[in-house]
Design a protein around this motif. Structure first.
Motif, PDB file in Angstrom:
ATOM      1  N   GLN A  81       0.868  -1.188   0.000  1.00  0.00           N
ATOM      2  CA  GLN A  81       0.000   0.000   0.000  1.00  0.00           C
ATOM      3  C   GLN A  81       0.896   1.227   0.000  1.00  0.00           C
ATOM      4  O   GLN A  81       1.761   1.374   0.865  1.00  0.00           O
ATOM      5  N   VAL A  82       0.710   2.087  -1.000  1.00  0.00           N
ATOM      6  CA  VAL A  82       1.505   3.300  -1.122  1.00  0.00           C
ATOM      7  C   VAL A  82       0.550   4.482  -1.204  1.00  0.00           C
ATOM      8  O   VAL A  82      -0.423   4.448  -1.972  1.00  0.00           O
ATOM      9  N   ASP A  83       0.854   5.500  -0.407  1.00  0.00           N
ATOM     10  CA  ASP A  83      -0.009   6.683  -0.347  1.00  0.00           C
ATOM     11  C   ASP A  83      -1.473   6.297  -0.091  1.00  0.00           C
ATOM     12  O   ASP A  83      -2.395   6.848  -0.716  1.00  0.00           O
ATOM     13  N   GLY A  84      -1.657   5.316   0.725  1.00  0.00           N
ATOM     14  CA  GLY A  84      -2.982   4.914   1.130  1.00  0.00           C
ATOM     15  C   GLY A  84      -3.728   4.070   0.106  1.00  0.00           C
ATOM     16  O   GLY A  84      -4.851   3.636   0.348  1.00  0.00           O
ATOM     17  N   GLY A  85      -3.142   3.805  -1.026  1.00  0.00           N
ATOM     18  CA  GLY A  85      -3.840   3.018  -2.033  1.00  0.00           C
ATOM     19  C   GLY A  85      -3.009   1.877  -2.556  1.00  0.00           C
ATOM     20  O   GLY A  85      -1.826   1.742  -2.217  1.00  0.00           O
ATOM     21  N   THR A  86      -3.605   1.051  -3.400  1.00  0.00           N
ATOM     22  CA  THR A  86      -2.896  -0.056  -4.010  1.00  0.00           C
ATOM     23  C   THR A  86      -2.904   0.118  -5.520  1.00  0.00           C
ATOM     24  O   THR A  86      -3.116  -0.830  -6.271  1.00  0.00           O
ATOM     25  N   VAL A  87      -2.770   1.345  -5.933  1.00  0.00           N
ATOM     26  CA  VAL A  87      -2.705   1.609  -7.370  1.00  0.00           C
ATOM     27  C   VAL A  87      -1.397   2.358  -7.690  1.00  0.00           C
ATOM     28  O   VAL A  87      -0.744   2.914  -6.814  1.00  0.00           O
ATOM     29  N   TYR A  88      -1.069   2.325  -8.969  1.00  0.00           N
ATOM     30  CA  TYR A  88       0.071   3.135  -9.426  1.00  0.00           C
ATOM     31  C   TYR A  88      -0.208   3.580 -10.843  1.00  0.00           C
ATOM     32  O   TYR A  88      -1.235   3.201 -11.433  1.00  0.00           O
ATOM     33  N   TYR A  89       0.716   4.393 -11.388  1.00  0.00           N
ATOM     34  CA  TYR A  89       0.466   4.993 -12.691  1.00  0.00           C
ATOM     35  C   TYR A  89       1.689   4.844 -13.570  1.00  0.00           C
ATOM     36  O   TYR A  89       2.764   4.503 -13.114  1.00  0.00           O
ATOM     37  N   GLY A  96      15.128  18.399 -10.949  1.00  0.00           N
ATOM     38  CA  GLY A  96      15.432  19.537 -11.814  1.00  0.00           C
ATOM     39  C   GLY A  96      15.769  19.113 -13.228  1.00  0.00           C
ATOM     40  O   GLY A  96      16.017  19.969 -14.084  1.00  0.00           O
ATOM     41  N   LYS A  97      15.816  17.831 -13.462  1.00  0.00           N
ATOM     42  CA  LYS A  97      16.280  17.362 -14.775  1.00  0.00           C
ATOM     43  C   LYS A  97      15.172  16.741 -15.618  1.00  0.00           C
ATOM     44  O   LYS A  97      15.277  16.652 -16.833  1.00  0.00           O
ATOM     45  N   VAL A  98      14.148  16.230 -14.937  1.00  0.00           N
ATOM     46  CA  VAL A  98      13.045  15.584 -15.688  1.00  0.00           C
ATOM     47  C   VAL A  98      11.710  16.187 -15.256  1.00  0.00           C
ATOM     48  O   VAL A  98      11.582  16.781 -14.176  1.00  0.00           O
ATOM     49  N   LYS A  99      10.716  16.049 -16.134  1.00  0.00           N
ATOM     50  CA  LYS A  99       9.351  16.512 -15.767  1.00  0.00           C
ATOM     51  C   LYS A  99       8.337  15.531 -16.332  1.00  0.00           C
ATOM     52  O   LYS A  99       8.595  14.833 -17.326  1.00  0.00           O
ATOM     53  N   ILE A 100       7.173  15.450 -15.677  1.00  0.00           N
ATOM     54  CA  ILE A 100       6.108  14.560 -16.112  1.00  0.00           C
ATOM     55  C   ILE A 100       5.196  15.354 -17.059  1.00  0.00           C
ATOM     56  O   ILE A 100       4.767  16.471 -16.740  1.00  0.00           O
ATOM     57  N   ILE A 101       4.900  14.753 -18.222  1.00  0.00           N
ATOM     58  CA  ILE A 101       3.987  15.466 -19.135  1.00  0.00           C
ATOM     59  C   ILE A 101       2.647  14.734 -19.270  1.00  0.00           C
ATOM     60  O   ILE A 101       1.706  15.251 -19.854  1.00  0.00           O
ATOM     61  N   HIS A 102       2.602  13.495 -18.732  1.00  0.00           N
ATOM     62  CA  HIS A 102       1.336  12.762 -18.865  1.00  0.00           C
ATOM     63  C   HIS A 102       1.265  11.702 -17.771  1.00  0.00           C
ATOM     64  O   HIS A 102       2.257  11.063 -17.465  1.00  0.00           O
ATOM     65  N   ILE A 103       0.066  11.550 -17.172  1.00  0.00           N
ATOM     66  CA  ILE A 103      -0.137  10.515 -16.159  1.00  0.00           C
ATOM     67  C   ILE A 103      -1.260   9.602 -16.635  1.00  0.00           C
ATOM     68  O   ILE A 103      -2.320  10.069 -17.077  1.00  0.00           O
ATOM     69  N   SER A 104      -0.957   8.272 -16.541  1.00  0.00           N
ATOM     70  CA  SER A 104      -1.933   7.295 -17.044  1.00  0.00           C
ATOM     71  C   SER A 104      -3.091   7.142 -16.049  1.00  0.00           C
ATOM     72  O   SER A 104      -2.997   7.625 -14.917  1.00  0.00           O
ATOM     73  N   PRO A 105      -4.140   6.434 -16.427  1.00  0.00           N
ATOM     74  CA  PRO A 105      -5.152   6.042 -15.452  1.00  0.00           C
ATOM     75  C   PRO A 105      -4.512   5.115 -14.428  1.00  0.00           C
ATOM     76  O   PRO A 105      -3.440   4.573 -14.670  1.00  0.00           O
ATOM     77  N   SER A 106      -5.162   4.907 -13.314  1.00  0.00           N
ATOM     78  CA  SER A 106      -4.558   4.078 -12.268  1.00  0.00           C
ATOM     79  C   SER A 106      -4.571   2.609 -12.675  1.00  0.00           C
ATOM     80  O   SER A 106      -5.488   2.129 -13.322  1.00  0.00           O
ATOM     81  N   PHE A 107      -3.528   1.906 -12.259  1.00  0.00           N
ATOM     82  CA  PHE A 107      -3.400   0.471 -12.502  1.00  0.00           C
ATOM     83  C   PHE A 107      -3.225  -0.215 -11.156  1.00  0.00           C
ATOM     84  O   PHE A 107      -2.771   0.399 -10.192  1.00  0.00           O
TER      85      PHE A 107
END
Lengths: 306, 480
Positions: free
Chosen positions: A124-132, A226-237
């Motif tokens: 369980q991470v951040d209170g859930g069992t999902v990831y992206y 400082g070197k990478v950035k997120i441009i898209h987040i998938s639905p939860s898996f």
């Protein structure tokens, strides 16, 4: 005459002073070759496999606490097993060469389908069992969506990774293309942290990575933010689960499950959990992976999955 | 002890020739320098090579450990084995390499079939150690064995052995090259030293032969100035010295000649004067005395006065005695017979009168033939024999005297012997007094030789030898 003698003795003395003092500490005969003794194993260890989500050394560092905890609680030696690809870990589970494994979601789906890989628990991470799946690009990149990555270099993690390969492939498919033609070039990094570093160092123009690993990596190495950035987040898996091989004795399976579920109640266990960025282990049902299963079914050829 | 040794060493060194000294010096220098340089170079090189090997062993093992971590953790033994093979291929000094897992069991190694059992336990590195290097002695080489923990020993340990065989061969071939170089330089050194020796000893040898010539009285040799160095200076100094010596010798010879001429003149003048006085005494004084005696005889005969007759008789006897004495003086000053009849007759008269006067027997033997001898030789022989007889009579107390005058080829020899009390010739302070110096001078003026053999209680023998020069013989023949 005396001066000459003095000169000669000084000369010889100076020569002696540079004489290296070689004292062999032992004598060995390299020509006397004898067969190696077969390593003796006193006790059958509990073998724990960890899929190559992060690099082999990172895995050892993160999971040693967990391994030690399991060893202490079961009273058996615990061996940490790593393989280069997810499929290799699946093979070890199928042939009962490992007892317990931390696998990727897609690897679970393939294993469950192929030889009845069994779920044991889920972190369980951040209170859930999902990831992206995060689509990441270098910080200074102008790219804002997958469409902008056309003709660029894309880093893939594992051939059967959900977040590192399957989901980005789905995005490309939705654009009416295939990764082979869409990207200029793709390559496998075999672990998510390597994929993050590939993007951070400009080796790749983009990559799909496991959100858990991304967050964990950034917390370990703040310079990365400082070197990478997120441009898209998938639905939860459904989160990558802890599985056992289907041939494991039920008593042991129960014992291990209880051990994992109890970990958050034990101070040592809590430290071990913190080391892998997990709050606690919880029971999870196969139904949690239905969404992933349907996503993968959309691109069966890509995976070559049966 | 060491003093003694040093002394002996010095004796040996000083007894060999300059050539050997210079050659030895050159050779010693070259060999000492060569040996020293070789020693120094080899030791420095060996030291550098060995530290190089140690560093290389550590670097290679560290590199291998870094690259081996993932294959070990992923159980990729094929890649691990390939890593070892590549390591060995890339560095020919790598004698072996092997990897142990965290339990100390061997995962992969480069020995092929089998593994040397002692090697496994020979070296070990702690989990926190950077590396641990030891030196192993094998059958024919030294091995720098480095153990490096992989991933803090969580993945195992790398062991890598670097052999010194290749580098030792390089050092050996360098040694041979240096030795050959030294041999070559030594040969060159011998050549150069030989040439140098020739340059140095040639003036010395010339100097030695020139000095020997000077010792024999030849002042003519001059040395060439071969080089503008100390030897050149020596040659010039020697030349200046011989020139000076030659000049001095010339002056001395001139003076000697002058003295000789003077002496000749003195003696000739003396003889002439004696001859003149003797003739005067004989011709004039004797005639007058004879006339006086005849007058006194007449006076005696014609006078009847017994008193006057007695007186005349007495005066006539005085006159006769004076005549006798005048004759005697004349005889001794210069016997006329020597000029008129020659040496043999003069000698006979001399000995006869000497015998009569001293009442001693003289045994005279003369073998000089019928031919007259040169005047100065006759005079010299006569005077020397006369002086010898005078000495014999005056000092020796001899009972008999023998005189031998003989011509032997181109020489005239005279020997006067007595059986008197004798003397030690070298101890005789009054030689000059004895007239021996005068006798010798007379003989030497004519290039002759006078020897005196005498010993206290053993009598005296005076031996004169005078050569008859060809020119004087010609003179005699011309006179006849």
């Amino acid at each position: 005459m005396r001066n000459i003698l003095l000169f000669i003795s000084l000369f010889l003395l100076s020569a002696c002073m540079v004489t290296p003092n070689i004292q062999p500490s032992a004598k060995v005969d390299l020509t006397d070759l004898q067969p190696l003794p077969t390593p003796s194993i006193s006790e059958t260890p509990l073998r724990v496999a960890v899929a190559a989500v992060i690099s082999p050394k990172g895995t050892v560092e993160s999971y040693s606490g967990l391994v030690n905890y399991l060893g202490e609680k079961t009273g058996r030696p615990v061996e940490l097993v790593q393989r280069r690809t997810y499929m290799e870990v699946n093979d070890l589970l199928e042939t009962s060469e490992v007892d317990l494994a931390f696998v990727c979601t897609s690897a679970y789906i393939a294993g469950q389908r192929d030889f009845g890989m069994e779920l044991l628990a889920a972190p369980q991470v951040d209170g859930g069992t999902v990831y992206y799946s995060y689509l990441i690009v270098p910080m200074e990149s102008q790219v804002r969506s997958m469409a902008h990555l056309k003709g660029k270099v894309f880093a893939l993690t594992d051939p059967i990774s959900l977040t590192g390969r399957a989901y980005p492939t789905t995005l490309v498919t939705q654009l009416g293309a295939t990764p082979e033609t869409f990207f200029k070039r793709t390559f496998f990094t075999y672990s998510h942290d390597e994929a993050i570093y590939a993007v951070a160092n400009g080796l790749a123009d983009g990559a799909g990575v496991d959100s858990l690993i991304y967050d964990y990596a950034l917390s370990r190495d703040p310079a990365l933010s400082g070197k990478v950035k997120i441009i898209h987040i998938s639905p939860s898996f459904g989160i990558p689960p802890v599985v056992v091989n289907p041939n494991l004795r039920p008593q042991i399976k129960i014992e291990l499950q209880n051990l994992l579920l109890d970990m958050s109640n034990d101070p040592v266990g809590r430290d071990a959990l913190t080391a892998i960025g997990v709050e606690k282990f919880v029971i999870i049902n196969d139904s949690s992976y239905e969404s992933v299963r349907s996503l993968l079914d959309g691109i069966p050829l890509l995976f070559g999955l049966p | 002890m060491s003093q003694n040794l040093l002394h002996r060493f010095w004796n040996i060194i000083s007894s060999v020739s300059v050539r050997a000294k210079i050659l030895g010096m050159a050779l010693m220098l070259i060999l000492l320098l060569g040996a020293g340089v070789t020693w120094q170079v080899l030791h420095s090189l060996t030291y550098i090579v060995q530290s190089q090997l140690e560093n290389e062993s550590i670097t290679s093992a560290r590199d291998l450990a870094a690259r081996a971590a993932d294959p070990i953790l992923l159980n990729d033994l094929v890649r691990l084995q390939r890593l070892l093979v590549e390591t060995q291929q890339n560095n020919p000094d790598v004698r072996y390499a092997f990897i142990l897992d965290k339990n100390g069991d061997i995962l992969v190694h480069t020995f092929g079939a089998g593994f040397p059992p002692d090697l496994l336990t020979a070296n070990d590195a702690g989990s926190s150690e950077h590396h641990h290097t030891i030196i192993l002695q094998t059958n024919n080489e030294l091995i720098w064995d480095t153990a490096v923990p992989i991933f803090n020993e969580r993945a195992g340990t790398v062991r890598l052995g670097l052999s010194d065989a290749r580098l030792r061969n390089a050092v050996q071939s360098l040694t041979i090259q240096l030795a050959l170089m030294i041999a070559f330089v030594s040969a060159l050194g011998i050549l150069v030293a030989t040439f140098l020796t020739f340059l140095l000893t040639r003036p010395v040898r010339e100097l030695v032969s020139a000095t020997q010539a000077v010792a024999k009285g030849d002042f003519s040799p001059r040395l060439a100035r071969w080089a503008d160095d100390e030897f050149g200076d020596l040659a010039e100094a020697f030349n200046a010295m011989t020139t000076e010596l030659g000049n001095t010798n010339e002056i001395r010879q001139e003076r000697e000649e002058l003295r000789r001429q003077l002496l000749e003149k003195v003696i000739a003048t003396q003889e002439d004067e004696r001859r003149r006085i003797a003739r005067e005494l004989h011709d004039s004084t004797s005639q007058n005395l004879t006339s006086l005696m005849v007058g006194l005889k007449n006076l005696q005969d014609s006078c009847s006065e017994p008193n006057i007759e007695n007186q005349a008789e007495s005066l006539r006897r005085v006159a006769a005695q004076t005549l006798e004495e005048v004759h005697d003086i004349s005889m001794r000053l210069r016997p006329r017979i020597l000029d008129d009849l020659g040496l043999a007759a003069a000698m006979e008269q001399l000995t006869r009168e000497w015998q009569a006067r001293h009442k001693l027997p003289v045994d005279l033997v003369i073998h000089i033939g019928q031919e007259r001898l040169p005047g100065e030789i006759e005079t010299a022989i006569y005077r020397i024999v006369q002086e010898s007889l005078t000495n014999a009579a005056r000092y020796s107390g001899a009972r008999s005297v023998s005189v031998l005058v003989e011509r032997r080829g181109e020489q005239v020899i005279a020997i006067v012997e007595d059986d008197g009390r004798g003397f030690a010739p070298s101890l005789s302070p009054n030689e000059r007094h004895l007239g021996l110096a005068g006798m010798r001078e007379r003989a030497e003026l004519l290039d002759g030789k006078l020897t005196i053999e005498s010993w206290p209680g053993a009598g005296t023998s005076i031996h004169v030898q005078i050569p008859i020069s060809a020119s004087s013989l010609e003179e005699i023949k011309g006179n006849l």
